[in-house]
Design a protein around this motif. Structure first.
Motif, mmCIF file in Angstrom:
data_model
loop_
_atom_site.group_PDB
_atom_site.id
_atom_site.type_symbol
_atom_site.label_atom_id
_atom_site.label_comp_id
_atom_site.label_asym_id
_atom_site.label_seq_id
_atom_site.Cartn_x
_atom_site.Cartn_y
_atom_site.Cartn_z
ATOM 1 N N MET A 130 114.531 54.855 107.715
ATOM 2 C CA MET A 130 113.408 54.948 108.660
ATOM 3 C C MET A 130 113.576 56.137 109.589
ATOM 4 O O MET A 130 112.616 56.784 109.966
ATOM 5 C CB MET A 130 113.302 53.670 109.501
ATOM 6 N N LEU A 133 105.697 49.571 107.861
ATOM 7 C CA LEU A 133 107.160 49.446 107.794
ATOM 8 C C LEU A 133 107.774 49.850 109.131
ATOM 9 O O LEU A 133 108.696 49.197 109.635
ATOM 10 C CB LEU A 133 107.684 50.334 106.658
ATOM 11 N N THR A 183 90.994 56.484 102.320
ATOM 12 C CA THR A 183 92.091 57.113 103.081
ATOM 13 C C THR A 183 92.815 56.123 103.989
ATOM 14 O O THR A 183 94.004 56.268 104.226
ATOM 15 C CB THR A 183 91.588 58.256 103.979
ATOM 16 N N THR A 184 92.080 55.118 104.482
ATOM 17 C CA THR A 184 92.698 54.141 105.373
ATOM 18 C C THR A 184 93.817 53.373 104.661
ATOM 19 O O THR A 184 94.720 52.860 105.310
ATOM 20 C CB THR A 184 91.623 53.131 105.835
ATOM 21 N N LEU A 186 99.367 55.520 101.246
ATOM 22 C CA LEU A 186 100.802 55.307 101.452
ATOM 23 C C LEU A 186 101.185 55.411 102.926
ATOM 24 O O LEU A 186 102.079 54.704 103.405
ATOM 25 C CB LEU A 186 101.574 56.338 100.619
ATOM 26 N N PHE A 187 100.490 56.296 103.671
ATOM 27 C CA PHE A 187 100.835 56.487 105.073
ATOM 28 C C PHE A 187 100.725 55.178 105.842
ATOM 29 O O PHE A 187 101.495 54.915 106.746
ATOM 30 C CB PHE A 187 99.936 57.543 105.708
ATOM 31 N N SER A 240 91.489 62.477 111.248
ATOM 32 C CA SER A 240 90.777 62.377 109.960
ATOM 33 C C SER A 240 90.659 60.933 109.484
ATOM 34 O O SER A 240 90.533 60.689 108.289
ATOM 35 C CB SER A 240 91.453 63.209 108.860
ATOM 36 N N GLN A 241 90.731 59.960 110.382
ATOM 37 C CA GLN A 241 90.656 58.549 110.004
ATOM 38 C C GLN A 241 89.490 57.859 110.712
ATOM 39 O O GLN A 241 89.289 58.068 111.905
ATOM 40 C CB GLN A 241 91.943 57.829 110.421
ATOM 41 N N GLU A 242 88.780 57.018 109.980
ATOM 42 C CA GLU A 242 87.623 56.321 110.567
ATOM 43 C C GLU A 242 88.030 55.459 111.766
ATOM 44 O O GLU A 242 87.367 55.471 112.794
ATOM 45 C CB GLU A 242 86.949 55.421 109.535
ATOM 46 N N VAL A 278 103.779 53.046 105.216
ATOM 47 C CA VAL A 278 104.934 53.524 105.978
ATOM 48 C C VAL A 278 104.782 53.133 107.444
ATOM 49 O O VAL A 278 105.740 52.733 108.101
ATOM 50 C CB VAL A 278 105.089 55.055 105.822
ATOM 51 N N VAL A 324 112.269 59.130 108.165
ATOM 52 C CA VAL A 324 110.805 59.190 108.292
ATOM 53 C C VAL A 324 110.433 59.754 109.665
ATOM 54 O O VAL A 324 109.593 60.645 109.790
ATOM 55 C CB VAL A 324 110.172 57.788 108.122
#
Lengths: 387, 295, 311
Positions: B98, C241, C230-231, C234-235, A81-83, C238, B101
């Motif tokens: 981490m 990181l 969306t790009t 927050l994901f 779902s990412q460009e 992370v 995660v």
């Protein structure tokens, strides 16, 4: 964990066996098509049935001897779902796999990101996303087609129904994703043409748990009906909240509503909800002479048998897109430019799951609002509205 | 007009109760280890989905399903601690966070494999029409969530303040070496904190699924909201997480009602930041504890 | 002297890569790895040298992309200039955030930066051109009327920026400021007692990390030519990181190696199809469990031991 590992190896062995068998039984080179679907990520509700549909078609065609003796190979990539991932997937398909055409991606943003790449690579793309801008202006979208109805057509179908019911003031509530946003823009743009006034314009996030605030606001705005534009759990939560609040005004949903699962989840709250749906979900209620009926029946039954779930409208978009390419391959062979020309010139009066397609050099979508039926939920089932 | 305001507040309480219940889960592990477990959202999702599996798919009785769900998710919490946190003894705190995660990604992958991407739901604990208060309505299930949240806070409070085990557990986070010196089995305390947190997450998931539905990838958004609630109230403070949850929920609802629904999350976050800038340890946290602990 | 060897090796690798790799797909992965390296380097400076964690890097990445794209598309600003303006905007936002936020510690700082990133995301979603659907037709990079279209030129551009900024960063690290920075990481009270203005330093590093992310974002926008919010969620913060922790936060090269690994891994896992998320998570878990200090510092340690044994 161990069991999963073992089944993975089992799949691998079976897969290799099939691959070897396929090599033996098909003397000719396979025809390779790429497919980019949002199998995971925010738009996986689209990508999942699309991916399954691609697998289904590939199996059926190869079982029946392939396309003019050539096996069909659909290489499916996940765009997450990412460009950016869609761009990488497209480049992989074009450069590594050397595909003849690409089907997908699932969302408008991903499709838009691929437009320059496909034009450069001179390879046809048949998008499974609804955005108007994907195929317009057609002059700059030489290699790009799409199979879903424009969002605009779904909006027109709803407004057309409202006009007949004398509804003039409408509150809209949309999900804050690409899907909801495209619907919202179409709803706002189209309203004046039907004499409809948007008196409330509310939004919610894709993972929100409660929309009673927004619905209460719509109620106080004096709306005579509420339209929700979303997919995923949001549309069920809105339906439940609408029922709980006893708003007393009808609830319209977008064409994303077309899954029995939604009725199951919303229970009796879903009673009376109206939506413009593609004919796939109501094929059994169509007259026998309807040109789409046989095809819809076969697709839905086969899909249910193979995957134990419903294809929904979205799986149908992939079905139409792949079948167009397959037909072109059958007629003109593995030539990218001829495939493009065939789709533009010869897909006329062509029944698909989404409607009767009429492609032309001015229209790379080929559907209008007649692709939809207005459907109401009654006694836990769909019912086509006659008026 | 008053009815409308009341409705906004009740809606805020509905989402606030969800945030509060998720936020509570963060505190137990934090109190024992200073770790923020970013897989907490996945515990909540597992609670909802596994409950669905037992009660709807296998058609087991309601209470049996709840107990089995809690046991199973508790077991997963135990496995998570033994397999990933325990081997990392004395490692950098950030590394441990981490790894939570990474675990959350693995858990999401498993959930997707088992349950697919569709949302799931089951009937609320008590069937029936929503409750009407002065013209505003609230779902019966929300009252269940509220009741469960309050019960959980009570039990947690008693546990950490009145039992030896609880006191020993909170000693571990503040000063693990001292805790070890006075004979506390730190490793076992940490394991226990993960089990308790997982159970609390599972209870949350079981309770909120009839309201919000549940799908495999709802975890991160639940975790973020719950984390914000816990931070707003002051990490480690059970009552703080609950108050934080309700403040965020009601703020979101009032913003949606009186400003614009598109900005409801943003306004709540701005206020959260504002609170942190004036009270760096959250509403109920004390600066003194903050300076003792590294995180 | 060792450092210079590192630079030369990196430079040679950058130069020969496009000659070894002929296909566009692999080159594109290389370009994305460069973009991610840049953001990761900023975060690595912040974490490894100033001891601060940020979960809001995607916010600066988004500001860089949106501001530069809007300036170039709607106002006809030349692309390089637009990226510079975007970097200034990011720097300004970083100051606004840093002054209050850097007083916070540990988890509270993480949440403050997370909140910032989410607020930027919501603003892009609600007020950005095209809303959640995003917008396209963003001009490509051009120098004095010459429009960059080839993949190889984009590859050299992004890795050129990465290379220059690595040298720049190391110069900072080894300067007086840098030594003070490491002091912050060790003990804050100690360094302020030594007369180091800790908070001003922290803010400077924070600005630098924001600018790195912003440049990467601008590059992304003009390279892909289509962006949507969306790009920049927050994901992505992370993910960045994760890159830094995997590569090793105590070393700038660690950020680059981490970024390359995390960018290449999902592509390498494509053949696992549905299982890829699971495999990805497992690989991540195991590498965190077994390479605790991060890949680059661990490798350096090994090399050092080996060197001693040989001597």
């Amino acid at each position: 964990m161990k069991g999963k590992g073992r089944s993975f190896w089992k799949y691998l062995v079976v897969g290799l066996a099939i691959a070897i068998l396929a090599k033996v039984s098909f003397a000719k080179e396979p025809y390779k098509i790429g497919a980019i679907f949002a199998v995971t990520g925010a738009a996986s509700f689209l990508g999942e049935p699309e991916k399954n549909t691609a697998i289904l078609i590939m199996e059926q065609i190869n079982k029946a001897g392939g396309i003019n003796g050539h096996p069909l190979e659909i290489i499916i990539e996940d765009s997450k779902s990412q460009e950016a991932d869609a761009v990488l997937a497209a480049k992989k398909l074009l450069e590594k796999d050397k595909v003849l055409a690409i089907v997908g991606p699932s969302t408008t943003g991903e499709s838009m990101a691929l437009v320059p790449i496909m034009n450069n690579a001179k390879t046809p793309l048949i998008s499974c996303a609804a955005g108007y801008g994907i195929t317009n202006p057609v002059s700059e979208r030489y290699w790009i087609f799409k199979t879903p109805q424009h969002d605009l057509s779904a909006v027109q179908a709803i407004y057309n129904h409202m006009k007949k019911k004398g509804i003039k003031k409408v509150g809209i509530i949309t999900i804050s994703t690409g899907f909801g946003d495209a619907g919202r823009k179409a709803l706002l743009d189209e309203a004046p043409k039907w004499g409809i006034e948007i008196v409330a314009d509310e939004r919610y996030g894709p993972k929100d748990s409660d929309m009673t605030t927004q619905l209460t606001k719509i109620k106080t705005s004096g709306a005579q009906a509420v339209i929700n534009w979303s997919v995923g759990p949001g549309q069920v939560v809105v339906t439940k909240n609408w029922h709980d609040l006893k708003l007393g005004i009808p609830l319209y949903q977008s064409h994303g509503w077309g899954s029995k699962k939604n009725i199951e989840l919303a229970g009796k709250a879903a009673e009376g909800v109206i939506a413009p749906l593609g004919r796939l979900v109501v094929w059994d209620k169509l007259p026998d002479n309807h040109p789409q009926k046989a095809l819809l029946k076969k697709y839905e039954t086969d899909y249910k048998e193979r995957f134990k779930s419903e294809p929904g409208t979205f799986g149908g978009h992939a079905y139409d897109a792949i079948m167009m390419v397959v037909e072109a391959l059958k007629k003109v062979g593995p030539d990218k430019s001829k495939i493009r020309d065939y789709i533009e010139k010869n897909i006329k009066n062509w029944p698909g799951t989404g409607g009767i397609f009429n492609m032309s050099e001015h229209d790379h979508c080929g559907l209008d609002m007649n692709a939809f039926e207005m459907v109401v939920v009654k006694n836990g089932d769909w019912e086509i509205l006659k008026d | 007009m008053f009815t409308v305001l009341l409705q906004f507040i009740l809606s805020g309480i509905t989402v606030g109760a969800i945030y509060a219940l998720v936020g509570l889960g963060f505190n137990i592990i934090y109190n024992a280890t200073s770790i923020i477990n970013l897989a907490q959202g996945e515990f909540v999702v597992m609670g909802g989905l596994i409950m669905w599996f037992f009660s709807q798919s296998l058609q087991l009785p309601f209470f049996t399903s709840i107990i089995l769900t809690i046991l199973l998710v508790g077991l997963i919490g135990l496995m998570m601690e033994r397999l990933t946190i325990n081997p990392l003894k004395n490692a950098d705190l950030l590394l441990m966070i981490m790894i939570t995660v990474a675990v959350s990604i693995v858990l999401r992958g498993i959930l997707m494999f088992k349950f697919g991407k569709d949302p799931y739901s089951y009937p609320p604990f008590t069937e029936g029409e929503p409750i009407v208060i002065l013209g505003a309505v609230i779902q019966q299930q929300v009252l269940w969530v509220l009741g469960i949240t309050l019960t959980c806070i009570g039990l947690i409070f008693l546990f950490f303040n009145k039992t030896m085990l609880g006191k020993a557990m909170s000693a571990c986070a503040v000063n693990p070496t001292a805790a070890k010196l006075v004979g506390i089995n730190v490793s076992r305390m940490i394991m226990l904190s993960f089990i308790l947190s997982a159970i609390l997450g599972a209870i949350g998931g079981i309770a909120i699924t009839p309201i919000s539905l549940m799908e495999y990838d709802k975890g991160p958004s639940l975790a973020v909201k719950g984390f914000c609630a816990a931070i707003m109230g002051g990490l480690g403070n059970g009552m703080g997480a609950v108050v934080g949850g309700f403040i965020i929920g009601i703020l979101e609802s009032l913003t949606a009602g009186y400003i614009h629904s598109g900005f409801k999350d943003a306004v709540a976050l701005v206020i959260l930041l504002g609170i942190l800038f004036f009270k760096p340890a959250g509403l109920f946290g004390s600066k003194a504890t903050l300076s003792v602990r590294k995180f | 002297m060792r450092k210079h060897v590192n630079y030369i090796v990196l430079l040679v690798l950058i130069i020969i890569f496009p000659f070894l790799i002929k296909d566009n797909y692999t080159l594109t992965i290389g370009i994305f790895a460069g973009i991610n390296s840049l953001v990761a380097m900023g975060l690595s400076l912040l974490m490894g040298y100033a001891g601060q964690v940020s979960l809001g890097q995607a916010g600066f990445y988004g500001i860089g992309a949106y501001v530069s794209a809007i300036l170039a598309l709607k106002f006809g600003v030349p692309v390089v200039l637009s990226a510079i303006v975007a970097a200034l905007v990011s720097a300004f936002a970083a100051v606004l955030l840093a002054i209050p936020a850097l007083k916070l510690k540990g988890h509270y700082l993480a949440v403050a930066t997370l909140g910032f990133g989410e607020i930027i995301y919501i603003i892009l979603n609600e007020l950005g051109p095209g809303g959640p659907s995003g917008f396209g037709d963003i001009p490509q990079v051009s120098f004095m009327g010459y429009k960059m279209t080839g993949q190889i030129s984009y590859f050299y551009l992004i890795w050129g920026i990465v290379f220059i900024l690595i040298i720049f960063s190391y110069n900072i690290i080894n300067s007086r400021i840098g030594r003070a920075m490491r002091a912050i990481h060790d003990t804050e009270t100690g360094s302020s007692a030594m007369g180091v203005d800790v908070s001003a330093l922290k803010i400077k590093i924070f600005i630098l990390s924001a600018v790195y992310a912003s440049i990467a974002g601008s590059f992304y926008a003009h390279y892909i030519t289509f962006i949507s919010p969306t790009t920049f969620s927050l994901f992505h913060s992370v993910l960045i990181l994760t890159m830094v922790v995997i590569g090793g936060a105590s070393n700038l090269f660690g950020a680059v190696v981490g970024a390359i690994i995390i960018t290449v891994l999902p592509e390498a896992l494509r053949k696992f199809e549905e299982l890829d998320v699971l495999v990805y998570g497992l690989i991540l878990t195991f590498s965190l469990l077994f390479i605790r200090k991060g890949i680059v510092p661990t490798l350096l340690q090994r090399l050092k031991k080996k060197g001693m044994a040989n001597a």
